[in-house]
Design a protein around this motif. Structure first.
Motif, PDB file in Angstrom:
ATOM      1  N   SER A   8      -1.209  61.020  23.329  1.00  0.00           N
ATOM      2  CA  SER A   8      -0.610  61.245  24.634  1.00  0.00           C
ATOM      3  C   SER A   8      -1.242  60.280  25.613  1.00  0.00           C
ATOM      4  CB  SER A   8      -0.854  62.674  25.100  1.00  0.00           C
ATOM      5  OG  SER A   8      -0.474  62.800  26.456  1.00  0.00           O
ATOM      6  N   THR A   9      -0.502  59.950  26.660  1.00  0.00           N
ATOM      7  CA  THR A   9      -1.056  59.081  27.697  1.00  0.00           C
ATOM      8  C   THR A   9      -1.311  59.850  28.982  1.00  0.00           C
ATOM      9  OG1 THR A   9       1.174  58.479  28.394  1.00  0.00           O
ATOM     10  CG2 THR A   9       0.082  57.014  26.811  1.00  0.00           C
ATOM     11  N   THR A  10      -0.910  61.108  29.050  1.00  0.00           N
ATOM     12  CA  THR A  10      -1.061  61.850  30.293  1.00  0.00           C
ATOM     13  C   THR A  10      -2.011  63.033  30.171  1.00  0.00           C
ATOM     14  OG1 THR A  10       0.903  63.150  29.777  1.00  0.00           O
ATOM     15  CG2 THR A  10       1.204  61.205  31.176  1.00  0.00           C
ATOM     16  N   TYR A  11      -2.190  63.583  29.008  1.00  0.00           N
ATOM     17  CA  TYR A  11      -3.195  64.631  28.805  1.00  0.00           C
ATOM     18  C   TYR A  11      -3.965  64.206  27.565  1.00  0.00           C
ATOM     19  CZ  TYR A  11       0.623  66.320  25.851  1.00  0.00           C
ATOM     20  OH  TYR A  11       1.645  66.402  24.948  1.00  0.00           O
ATOM     21  N   LEU A  12      -5.236  63.904  27.747  1.00  0.00           N
ATOM     22  CA  LEU A  12      -5.982  63.204  26.714  1.00  0.00           C
ATOM     23  C   LEU A  12      -6.867  64.107  25.859  1.00  0.00           C
ATOM     24  CD1 LEU A  12      -6.829  60.012  28.729  1.00  0.00           C
ATOM     25  CD2 LEU A  12      -5.072  60.344  27.000  1.00  0.00           C
ATOM     26  N   THR A  13      -6.898  65.397  26.107  1.00  0.00           N
ATOM     27  CA  THR A  13      -7.721  66.272  25.287  1.00  0.00           C
ATOM     28  C   THR A  13      -7.270  66.243  23.831  1.00  0.00           C
ATOM     29  OG1 THR A  13      -8.010  67.710  27.198  1.00  0.00           O
ATOM     30  CG2 THR A  13      -8.641  68.615  25.082  1.00  0.00           C
ATOM     31  N   GLY A  14      -5.965  66.341  23.606  1.00  0.00           N
ATOM     32  CA  GLY A  14      -5.444  66.294  22.239  1.00  0.00           C
ATOM     33  C   GLY A  14      -5.677  64.939  21.587  1.00  0.00           C
ATOM     34  N   THR A  15      -5.526  63.867  22.374  1.00  0.00           N
ATOM     35  CA  THR A  15      -5.777  62.522  21.847  1.00  0.00           C
ATOM     36  C   THR A  15      -7.239  62.374  21.454  1.00  0.00           C
ATOM     37  OG1 THR A  15      -4.028  61.655  23.264  1.00  0.00           O
ATOM     38  CG2 THR A  15      -5.570  60.062  22.364  1.00  0.00           C
ATOM     39  N   LEU A  16      -8.149  62.818  22.330  1.00  0.00           N
ATOM     40  CA  LEU A  16      -9.581  62.748  22.031  1.00  0.00           C
ATOM     41  C   LEU A  16      -9.926  63.569  20.796  1.00  0.00           C
ATOM     42  CD1 LEU A  16     -12.395  61.774  22.856  1.00  0.00           C
ATOM     43  CD2 LEU A  16     -12.570  63.785  24.334  1.00  0.00           C
ATOM     44  N   ILE A  61      -8.309  54.392  29.687  1.00  0.00           N
ATOM     45  CA  ILE A  61      -8.246  55.382  30.763  1.00  0.00           C
ATOM     46  C   ILE A  61      -9.373  55.219  31.776  1.00  0.00           C
ATOM     47  CG2 ILE A  61      -9.540  57.217  29.581  1.00  0.00           C
ATOM     48  CD1 ILE A  61      -6.425  57.742  31.732  1.00  0.00           C
ATOM     49  N   VAL A  62     -10.574  54.874  31.334  1.00  0.00           N
ATOM     50  CA  VAL A  62     -11.704  54.782  32.263  1.00  0.00           C
ATOM     51  C   VAL A  62     -11.530  53.617  33.239  1.00  0.00           C
ATOM     52  CG1 VAL A  62     -14.200  54.456  32.468  1.00  0.00           C
ATOM     53  CG2 VAL A  62     -13.276  56.003  30.737  1.00  0.00           C
ATOM     54  N   VAL A  78     -10.826  53.907  37.335  1.00  0.00           N
ATOM     55  CA  VAL A  78     -11.697  53.239  38.313  1.00  0.00           C
ATOM     56  C   VAL A  78     -10.874  52.337  39.232  1.00  0.00           C
ATOM     57  CG1 VAL A  78     -13.544  51.524  38.578  1.00  0.00           C
ATOM     58  CG2 VAL A  78     -13.794  53.372  36.918  1.00  0.00           C
ATOM     59  N   VAL A  79     -10.002  51.526  38.650  1.00  0.00           N
ATOM     60  CA  VAL A  79      -9.161  50.627  39.454  1.00  0.00           C
ATOM     61  C   VAL A  79      -8.260  51.433  40.384  1.00  0.00           C
ATOM     62  CG1 VAL A  79      -7.252  48.966  39.341  1.00  0.00           C
ATOM     63  CG2 VAL A  79      -9.238  48.689  37.849  1.00  0.00           C
ATOM     64  N   GLY A  80      -7.644  52.489  39.864  1.00  0.00           N
ATOM     65  CA  GLY A  80      -6.763  53.311  40.689  1.00  0.00           C
ATOM     66  C   GLY A  80      -7.493  53.956  41.855  1.00  0.00           C
ATOM     67  N   SER A  81      -8.690  54.481  41.598  1.00  0.00           N
ATOM     68  CA  SER A  81      -9.425  55.139  42.682  1.00  0.00           C
ATOM     69  C   SER A  81      -9.911  54.134  43.716  1.00  0.00           C
ATOM     70  CB  SER A  81     -10.596  55.951  42.130  1.00  0.00           C
ATOM     71  OG  SER A  81     -11.553  55.111  41.528  1.00  0.00           O
ATOM     72  N   LEU A  82     -10.345  52.957  43.268  1.00  0.00           N
ATOM     73  CA  LEU A  82     -10.780  51.932  44.222  1.00  0.00           C
ATOM     74  C   LEU A  82      -9.608  51.452  45.080  1.00  0.00           C
ATOM     75  CD1 LEU A  82     -13.243  49.837  42.020  1.00  0.00           C
ATOM     76  CD2 LEU A  82     -13.827  51.353  43.934  1.00  0.00           C
ATOM     77  N   LEU A  83      -8.467  51.252  44.438  1.00  0.00           N
ATOM     78  CA  LEU A  83      -7.299  50.806  45.197  1.00  0.00           C
ATOM     79  C   LEU A  83      -6.829  51.860  46.193  1.00  0.00           C
ATOM     80  CD1 LEU A  83      -5.154  48.922  42.562  1.00  0.00           C
ATOM     81  CD2 LEU A  83      -6.195  47.976  44.607  1.00  0.00           C
ATOM     82  N   SER A  84      -6.807  53.118  45.773  1.00  0.00           N
ATOM     83  CA  SER A  84      -6.343  54.154  46.706  1.00  0.00           C
ATOM     84  C   SER A  84      -7.283  54.272  47.901  1.00  0.00           C
ATOM     85  CB  SER A  84      -6.191  55.498  46.002  1.00  0.00           C
ATOM     86  OG  SER A  84      -7.443  56.009  45.617  1.00  0.00           O
ATOM     87  N   GLN A  85      -8.545  53.940  47.702  1.00  0.00           N
ATOM     88  CA  GLN A  85      -9.517  54.029  48.788  1.00  0.00           C
ATOM     89  C   GLN A  85      -9.512  52.787  49.679  1.00  0.00           C
ATOM     90  OE1 GLN A  85     -11.210  56.791  49.258  1.00  0.00           O
ATOM     91  NE2 GLN A  85     -12.295  56.073  51.047  1.00  0.00           N
ATOM     92  N   TYR A  86      -9.493  51.599  49.055  1.00  0.00           N
ATOM     93  CA  TYR A  86      -9.717  50.358  49.812  1.00  0.00           C
ATOM     94  C   TYR A  86      -8.489  49.473  49.992  1.00  0.00           C
ATOM     95  CZ  TYR A  86     -14.526  51.729  49.027  1.00  0.00           C
ATOM     96  OH  TYR A  86     -15.692  52.439  48.999  1.00  0.00           O
TER      97      TYR A  86
END
Length: 199
Positions: free
Chosen positions: A115-123, A149-150, A154-162
């Motif tokens: 899965s690409t949206t819920y990763l517990t099963g993938t992990l 995913i990591v 990180v890129v998504g959170s940095l972009l949403s902030q800055y």
């Protein structure tokens, strides 16, 4: 901004009742409803397709193109709100993202074991495959999803902030690249690399 749309979303919804947080309840409820709507919209696209044999079924591409359209609507809303939505706009954007996540989950189900949206099963699948040495189909793809995913988060959170104006591009680009690559033919790419290995 977006509440989780699968198991964590259910937990957040229950938590919102326990701590009596109406905002969390609305966001979690909208995310769950949007996710469910996305699955309901996308599941019929992949159902009963005779041409869905092979590494990458065409119905996955069709669903990802539909998801891209939903993400385009989100992106327009994001830009209209200047990257800082609030109130009703925030709820509508959560719904749009959740619909996209549901559509993507329905599409990726056709690829099996990841899965690409819920990763517990993938992990779980990756760890079990490593421990038992029984590699399920799609094992390498699952590892790729977990590795990506990591840095993606990180890129998504940095972009949403800055640089919130760039966030829609980062959300839409991977879906567009995968859809275009699938139209170009993953089978031809796989065949090309298979021929190179056999030499």
């Amino acid at each position: 901004m977006c509440s989780a749309a699968s198991s964590p979303g259910l937990v957040l919804l229950a938590l919102s009742a326990g701590i009596q947080d109406p905002s969390l309840a609305v966001h979690s409820g909208v995310a769950l409803a949007g996710y469910s709507a996305g699955v309901l919209l996308a599941a019929p696209i992949g159902a009963n397709r005779a041409d869905d044999e092979g590494t990458w079924p065409p119905s996955v591409t069709t669903t990802l193109v539909a998801e891209f359209c939903v993400l385009a609507v989100f992106s327009a809303g994001w830009e209209i709100t200047g990257g800082r939505p609030g109130g009703t706009a925030q709820v509508l954007l959560i719904a749009a993202l959740a619909v996209g996540m549901g559509m993507q989950s329905a599409a990726v189900r056709k690829l099996g074991g990841m899965s690409t949206t819920y990763l517990t099963g993938t992990l779980t699948s990756v760890i079990a495959g490593l421990v038992t040495r029984d590699r399920p189909p799609g094992f390498a793809r699952s590892i790729g999803v977990l590795v990506a995913i990591v840095p993606g988060a990180v890129v998504g959170s940095l972009l949403s902030q800055y640089a919130p104006a760039w966030l829609p591009a980062v959300i839409m680009a991977p879906v567009a690249v995968v859809a275009i690559a699938s139209v170009a033919g993953f089978e031809q790419v796989k065949a090309h690399f298979g021929q190179r290995r056999s030499r």
